[in-house]
Each structure stands twice: as structure tokens, then as C-alpha cells.
Design an enzyme around this catalytic site. Structure first.
Site, mmCIF file in Angstrom:
data_model
loop_
_atom_site.group_PDB
_atom_site.id
_atom_site.type_symbol
_atom_site.label_atom_id
_atom_site.label_comp_id
_atom_site.label_asym_id
_atom_site.label_seq_id
_atom_site.Cartn_x
_atom_site.Cartn_y
_atom_site.Cartn_z
ATOM 1 N N CYS A 116 -2.974 -0.137 7.371
ATOM 2 C CA CYS A 116 -2.141 1.061 7.250
ATOM 3 C C CYS A 116 -2.435 2.034 8.334
ATOM 4 O O CYS A 116 -1.300 2.838 8.862
ATOM 5 C CB CYS A 116 -2.417 1.657 5.747
ATOM 6 S SG CYS A 116 -1.833 0.593 4.494
ATOM 7 N N GLU B 146 0.706 3.899 1.820
ATOM 8 C CA GLU B 146 1.253 4.465 3.130
ATOM 9 C C GLU B 146 2.291 3.746 3.657
ATOM 10 O O GLU B 146 3.115 4.062 4.168
ATOM 11 C CB GLU B 146 0.052 4.167 3.996
ATOM 12 C CG GLU B 146 -1.252 4.815 3.820
ATOM 13 C CD GLU B 146 -2.037 4.206 2.977
ATOM 14 O OE1 GLU B 146 -3.479 4.480 3.089
ATOM 15 O OE2 GLU B 146 -1.729 3.083 2.051
ATOM 16 N N CYS C 218 -6.415 1.746 5.057
ATOM 17 C CA CYS C 218 -7.014 0.637 5.513
ATOM 18 C C CYS C 218 -6.697 0.210 7.044
ATOM 19 O O CYS C 218 -5.811 1.174 7.673
ATOM 20 C CB CYS C 218 -6.981 -0.696 4.848
ATOM 21 S SG CYS C 218 -5.181 -1.135 5.219
ATOM 22 N N HIS D 170 0.817 -1.281 -0.157
ATOM 23 C CA HIS D 170 0.062 0.070 0.068
ATOM 24 C C HIS D 170 0.841 1.229 0.004
ATOM 25 O O HIS D 170 1.969 1.232 0.520
ATOM 26 C CB HIS D 170 -0.962 0.055 1.018
ATOM 27 C CG HIS D 170 -2.057 -0.950 1.186
ATOM 28 N ND1 HIS D 170 -3.062 -1.114 1.951
ATOM 29 C CD2 HIS D 170 -2.194 -2.081 0.279
ATOM 30 C CE1 HIS D 170 -3.946 -1.914 1.745
ATOM 31 N NE2 HIS D 170 -3.570 -2.636 0.584
#
Length: 138
Positions: free
Chosen positions: A97, A71, A94, A69
Site C-alpha cells: 500500500c 488504501e 503495509c 486494503h
């Protein structure tokens, strides 16, 4: 008209997202401290692994797991640890993250687009960890 800080950093996050290699969703993240960019990230494959756009997505529970991801990539790109950071993300993070960002001393998360249907556990973690989650209407 001059952009405010949230608009400015979210604009950079949007530009970073355009580097994303998963066709399902391109996400960008900017980590800033003292109004300066410290790291950026976008969703992309692990180093040395094929990209979704080349080899296809690997889906698990309707989510692509081939990529890291945005992040996570931003946190991994930090050259050092900071006492206080702010995250600017194109999409709501999410739960995983969010936890990673909280662990990296993020004190506030600004995001432009809502994403997903988040569980009671997600909202409980937000309350317990105290990292502000701020939806910015662009």
C-alpha cells in the site's frame, strides 16, 4: 476544542473503517488535496465477491487476502489524478500500500495506529521514495 487537520481527516478515516467487512481488522483511508477530501476507502471484498464477515477470511501468511486494503480502494475511488495528495489512514500502511500510495502522488501519510513488524526493505523504500510517514498520537 477545534480539531487540527490531521485529527479531522483521521476521524473521517476512522468512520470509513467502520464500513470494513473483514472482522480481523477494519482500516479506513482518506485522500485529501488542498484540505479537501478527494476519496475514501476501507478494506472490503472485491466487487461481486463475498465478504469476510459472511464467508470467512482467506488467510495467507497470517493476512486476509479476500479483501482489498483501504488504501487501494481509496486510490481506485479517485475520479482523476492529482499532482499532490495526503493520505490519512487509521493504521500504518503495509509495504504494498505504501508503494501504491507513492505511485498515486501521495506526498505524506499520516496514520494513527502502528501495525505489524516492518522489514528493512520497508524502511529502505520509505527512504528511497521520500513519502513522509507520520505517526499521529490521538
Amino acid at each position: 476544542m477545534r480539531l487540527n487537520r490531521s485529527e479531522y481527516f483521521l476521524g473521517i478515516a476512522d468512520l470509513a473503517a467502520k464500513r470494513g467487512t473483514c472482522p480481523r481488522l477494519q482500516v479506513g483511508c482518506v485522500l485529501a488535496s488542498n484540505n479537501r477530501v478527494k476519496a475514501t476507502g476501507y478494506n472490503g471484498s472485491f466487487k461481486g465477491s463475498p465478504h469476510c464477515e459472511d464467508a470467512g477470511c482467506i488467510l495467507e501468511a497470517e493476512h486476509c487476502v479476500r479483501t482489498l486494503h483501504a488504501e487501494v480502494n481509496a486510490v481506485l475511488s479517485l475520479e482523476r489524478r492529482y499532482n499532490q495528495l495526503t493520505a490519512y489512514i487509521t493504521h500504518q500502511p503495509c509495504i504494498n500500500c505504501y508503494r501504491i500510495l507513492a505511485g498515486a502522488n501521495i506526498t505524506a501519510i499520516y496514520y494513527a495506529n502502528e501495525y505489524g513488524d516492518f522489514s528493512a526493505a520497508y524502511h529502505l523504500l520509505i527512504k528511497e521514495m521520500g513519502v513522509q510517514l507520520i505517526h499521529v498520537q490521538l
